[in-house]
Enzyme design. Structure first.
Site, PDB file in Angstrom:
ATOM      1  N   ARG A   1      -8.015   2.531   4.384  1.00 23.09           N
ATOM      2  CA  ARG A   1      -8.417   1.650   5.494  1.00 23.09           C
ATOM      3  C   ARG A   1      -9.816   1.101   5.243  1.00 23.09           C
ATOM      4  NH1 ARG A   1      -4.180   0.060   6.360  1.00 23.09           N
ATOM      5  NH2 ARG A   1      -3.670   1.373   4.582  1.00 23.09           N
TER       6      ARG A   1
ATOM      7  N   LYS B   1       0.440  -8.005   1.600  1.00 23.33           N
ATOM      8  CA  LYS B   1       1.854  -7.880   1.896  1.00 23.33           C
ATOM      9  C   LYS B   1       2.300  -8.882   2.955  1.00 23.33           C
ATOM     10  CE  LYS B   1       2.809  -5.128   5.065  1.00 23.33           C
ATOM     11  NZ  LYS B   1       3.107  -4.026   6.003  1.00 23.33           N
ATOM     12  N   THR B   2       1.563  -8.913   4.039  1.00 24.38           N
ATOM     13  CA  THR B   2       1.963  -9.804   5.129  1.00 24.38           C
ATOM     14  C   THR B   2       1.895 -11.255   4.687  1.00 24.38           C
ATOM     15  OG1 THR B   2       1.017  -8.188   6.627  1.00 24.38           O
ATOM     16  CG2 THR B   2       1.621 -10.297   7.555  1.00 24.38           C
TER      17      THR B   2
ATOM     18  N   ASP C   1      10.135  -5.366   7.158  1.00 24.40           N
ATOM     19  CA  ASP C   1       8.760  -4.945   6.941  1.00 24.40           C
ATOM     20  C   ASP C   1       8.691  -3.422   7.076  1.00 24.40           C
ATOM     21  OD1 ASP C   1       6.088  -5.179   6.509  1.00 24.40           O
ATOM     22  OD2 ASP C   1       5.584  -5.693   8.579  1.00 24.40           O
ATOM     23  N   GLU C   2       7.741  -2.815   6.405  1.00 26.07           N
ATOM     24  CA  GLU C   2       7.549  -1.357   6.498  1.00 26.07           C
ATOM     25  C   GLU C   2       8.858  -0.598   6.261  1.00 26.07           C
ATOM     26  OE1 GLU C   2       4.551  -0.362   6.719  1.00 26.07           O
ATOM     27  OE2 GLU C   2       3.390  -1.571   8.118  1.00 26.07           O
TER      28      GLU C   2
ATOM     29  N   GLN D   1       2.844   5.099   1.910  1.00 25.65           N
ATOM     30  CA  GLN D   1       2.347   5.005   3.282  1.00 25.65           C
ATOM     31  C   GLN D   1       3.404   5.435   4.295  1.00 25.65           C
ATOM     32  OE1 GLN D   1      -0.390   1.728   4.401  1.00 25.65           O
ATOM     33  NE2 GLN D   1       0.099   0.909   2.388  1.00 25.65           N
TER      34      GLN D   1
END
Length: 790
Positions: free
Chosen positions: A630, A59-60, A246-247, A277
């Site tokens: 994770r 994503k980043t 973002d997010e 998330q």
DNA sequence: CCTCATATACTTTTT
DNA sequence: GTATATGAGG
């Protein structure tokens, strides 16, 4: 003051032909590094885009490449891009990665930052529109609470029944919902004994007179300005030609409205997020924002990033299995090109201590390589807990076996301004050549030693190859300073001379010395004279700091401790296993992840379910999903049948999320055979298999055959047996064994000498921790300490 | 004013 | 069980 005041700049940029962006990979080789979905997201510069990016799908990378692409193609200039994140860390990371894309020549992006940071910038320019001065102060939570306390008692309300904390929560909630005091819905007007809205209004009034805002205000004020001043809104609409978020699943209503106002005209908004998330509903985040995106921006392109580069197939499948139980998802299917890998491991334990013990042992053997796994370095391992109180069991255990660990997300106390100032004083007193610390406080409080004076010191220091402290002395000796500055600096250096001497000869206790330093330096007075609302809090924090010193032998020891817990970047020492909350782990990844405490009530948290019902449960499930995803290679989930909560032993059921793990991706481990080889294992085996359908059908965990068997076994053996037998070992060495003067060892406090005995309690003078009263069974003879089977 | 004792509550956390 | 907050008492 800076480029964004320059209207011509963006007018000119607006005229850059959009067709330039059609250039392909040949002109922009970085596009070749992307998978098709990522590339689509990067190249779709025009119009609304929703990037649904699953965990570990790059994503980043897509986001930063998109920014780079906007700039490289000349579609936008740096100041025309508004890019918002939630944390400073995320903002920093994005800045770095964009810079890496573009080379160092490119100027920074002024509007890449957190919602709050960006709003501060904006609000300082338009403060007067909401009755503030541009130099308003920002209150932290403590200040907020203090203020509310005053208001509550001023309104003659019983603070006991109606605590300020609660009111703060209510007001924050309203601010998150973009509700100003005059717009509280009738249904919520009864909050806080019916006085909520009035107190909210009073609070806002008070903030205004103090020329202060709280965190929620930063957003809300800007939102109000946008809503009520069309010209201002229009200006920024033209300004921020491209918006990226973002997010997005973490945005609250206020943030959502804020973004929508800015984007609704040009609609060049790209929101990145993952509804699976969303774990911050409890602080106002609205999953609905992301679910609704296509309605808000008709014709939006929805791009799914589904190829996962992080985890093995078993881990992904386990995570997908769990999250599939949630309703109303946008839906994604994570996949990976990876082939092999370990199944998710599952293990049950008798109690929380055993769980900690097992994980400790597992971590130790994993460093060598065990169970046919590759060796794992401790830095590659993490323990992710639901609630921070679970950490203690691990800390205690790891302390006793000497396993290095680090707790991430500790208290933020040491990051506060006044604490860092005070620490800087201590640092200079301990080592006068600590230039950074010296520079920090040389003019705090103001001593008339401005930039010029400091420059002189630095020049003198550099010329003579000495510290800044010595440099200051040289400047004085040379008579290079005059008047007030001279006198003040002389006094300060004299002070440090005395304090440093006191550190060395150790006659004065370090606690007193610390007080003396803060007093004599004028630092305490500095805050006493400060009339801003946060000053009392700062003084209190300083008191707290001095109190914290009592737990250490000397200033050096304290500074060392703080340095270690402060910057986890420059952390010293070897590899350490990380312990953190699931929330804190979001956005991170580790080769090996332990997920302990998967018990109903703890995880999912009882409170979340009680207060939020299905909504709460689903958020907990997303938390489980975050936890599992994770892990890169190895994910170990565990639970304990018994756990001590608030001092009481309670038995618990394995988490319902365990039943949602697809069994073909799970490996059930047998706990080591301390008590005849595994009640847990027996229970677990059967809980898998038949348990799944049964539970799905009845939706009642209590009916799980596996659980019933687990309970039966436990009852047979006697629930209390294991931990009692463990204590027995200690009891026998303890109760009658000690006399005054014996040298003893305690798990937490280390070595000490028995000073007094009262019944089953000992008073022990510990070498490091001071005098404490300890129940005898928690202490062992120092000679025997090595043999104790903790 | 400061210390001690008792009561109380208690996820998650960034800005 | 532990941290914190408040009230009583020195």
């Amino acid at each position: 003051m800076s480029s964004y005041d320059d209207n011509d700049a963006f007018e000119a940029a607006a005229r850059v032909p959009l067709s330039q962006r059609a250039m392909g990979a040949q002109a922009h080789p970085y596009l070749n590094d992307l998978n098709p979905a990522q590339r689509e997201a990067v190249e779709a510069l025009d119009g609304p885009v929703l990037m649904l990016a699953g965990a570990g799908t790059g994503k980043t990378k897509a986001l930063t490449t998109r920014i780079a692409h906007l700039l490289r193609t000349g579609t936008a200039r740096p100041h025309e891009i508004l890019a918002v994140t939630f944390t400073n860390k995320a903002a920093r990371e994005m800045k770095n990665r964009v810079a890496r894309h573009l080379g160092e020549t490119v100027e920074g992006m002024p509007w890449l930052g957190t919602f709050h940071a960006i709003c501060v910038k904006l609000l300082r320019r338009h403060a007067e529109l909401v009755g503030l001065k541009p130099n308003f102060t920002i209150l932290d939570t403590d200040d907020q609470i203090r203020l509310l306390k005053q208001l509550i008692s001023a309104a003659n309300i019983d603070e006991k029944r109606w605590p300020a904390r609660q009111l703060a929560g209510i007001i924050d909630g309203w601010k998150n919902q973009a509700r100003t005091p005059d717009r509280i819905p009738a249904a919520e007007a009864s909050a806080f004994d019916g006085k909520g809205p009035a107190l909210y209004a009073a609070y806002q009034e008070r903030l205004r007179t103090l020329n202060a805002v709280d965190f929620g205000d930063l957003l809300l004020h800007m939102l109000v300005i946008f809503q009520t001043h069309e010209d201002v809104l229009a200006q920024y609409r033209r300004w921020f030609r491209f918006i990226m978020v973002d997010e997005y699943q973490d945005t609250n209503v206020a943030q959502y409205l804020w973004l929508r106002l800015l984007a609704s005209e040009h609609r060049n908004i790209c929101c990145v997020g993952d509804d699976d998330q969303s774990i911050y509903g409890w602080r106002g985040a609205e999953v609905g924002n992301i679910l609704r995106f296509e309605k808000d921006f008709p014709g939006a392109r929805v791009i799914r990033l589904e190829q996962n580069y992080r985890s093995t197939p078993h881990i992904l499948a386990a995570a997908s299995g769990v999250i599939a139980a949630n309703q109303g998802r946008l839906g994604k299917t994570l996949w990976t090109e990876e082939q092999d890998g370990e199944k998710v491991r599952l293990i049950g334990h008798w109690d929380g201590e055993e769980e900690a013990r097992w994980i400790g042992e597992e971590l130790e053997s994993m460093q060598q390589g065990t169970r046919g796994l590759r060796p794992f370095n401790l830095d590659q391992c993490a323990i992710l807990v639901r609630a921070s109180h679970q950490m203690r069991a691990f800390e205690d255990r790891f302390l006793t076996i000497g396993l290095p660990y680090r707790v991430i997300g500790g208290p933020r106390f040491y990051e506060r301004l006044e604490i860092r100032d005070a620490m800087a004083y201590f640092r200079v007193a301990v080592s006068p050549d600590d230039d950074l610390a010296f520079e920090r406080i040389v003019n705090t409080p103001k001593r008339g030693l401005g930039e010029k004076a400091i420059q002189k010191m630095q020049i003198a220091a550099r010329a003579n190859g000495v510290s800044l402290f010595e440099g200051a002395r040289l400047v004085l000796a040379a008579g290079d300073l005059a008047g007030r500055a001279k006198g003040q600096l002389t006094a300060l250096l004299d002070g440090f001379g005395r304090w440093h001497g006191a550190v060395l000869d150790q006659r004065e206790s370090h606690v007193e010395l610390a007080e003396t330093i803060l007093e004599e330096s004028g630092y305490v007075a500095h805050w006493q004279n400060d009339k801003t609302p946060e000053a009392p809090g700062r003084l209190e924090n300083l008191k707290e700091l001095v109190k914290a010193l009592e737990n250490f032998e000397n200033l050096q020891g304290f500074l060392e401790h703080v340095a270690l817990i402060m910057d986890n970047e420059t952390e010293e020492g070897g590899p350490k296993v990380s312990i953190m909350t699931l929330h804190g782990a979001k956005g991170l990844e580790f080769p090996a992840v332990f997920l302990p405490g998967w018990e109903d009530g703890l995880f999912p948290s009882q409170r979340a379910m009680d207060e939020q019902g299905l909504k709460g449960l689903e958020e907990e499930r997303r938390l489980a999903y975050v936890g599992i995803t994770r892990a890169e290679e190895l994910c170990t989930i565990s639970f304990a049948a018994n756990r001590r909560i608030y001092g009481q032993w309670q038995s618990a059921l394995p988490s319902r999320f365990i039943d949602e793990l697809p069994e073909q991706h799970v490996d059930v481990l047998t706990p080591p055979g301390l008590y005849g080889g595994g009640y847990g294992a027996a229970g677990m085996d059967s809980s898998f298999g038949s348990g799944i359908e049964q539970r799905a059908a009845s939706a009642n965990v209590y009916n799980s055959p596996g659980w019933k068997r687990l309970q039966a076994r436990g009852a047979q053996r006697g629930m209390a047996q294991p931990q009692e037998s463990r204590n027995m070992v200690i009891d026998m060495t303890a109760v009658s064994a000690f006399t005054t003067g014996d040298r003893v060892f305690h798990q937490k406090f280390g070595y000490g000498v028995v000073a007094d005995i009262e019944g089953d309690k000992l008073e022990v003078a510990f070498d490091k921790a001071g005098r404490k009263k300890i129940v005898a069974k928690f202490v062992v003879s120092a000679d025997a300490a090595d043999d104790v089977p903790f």
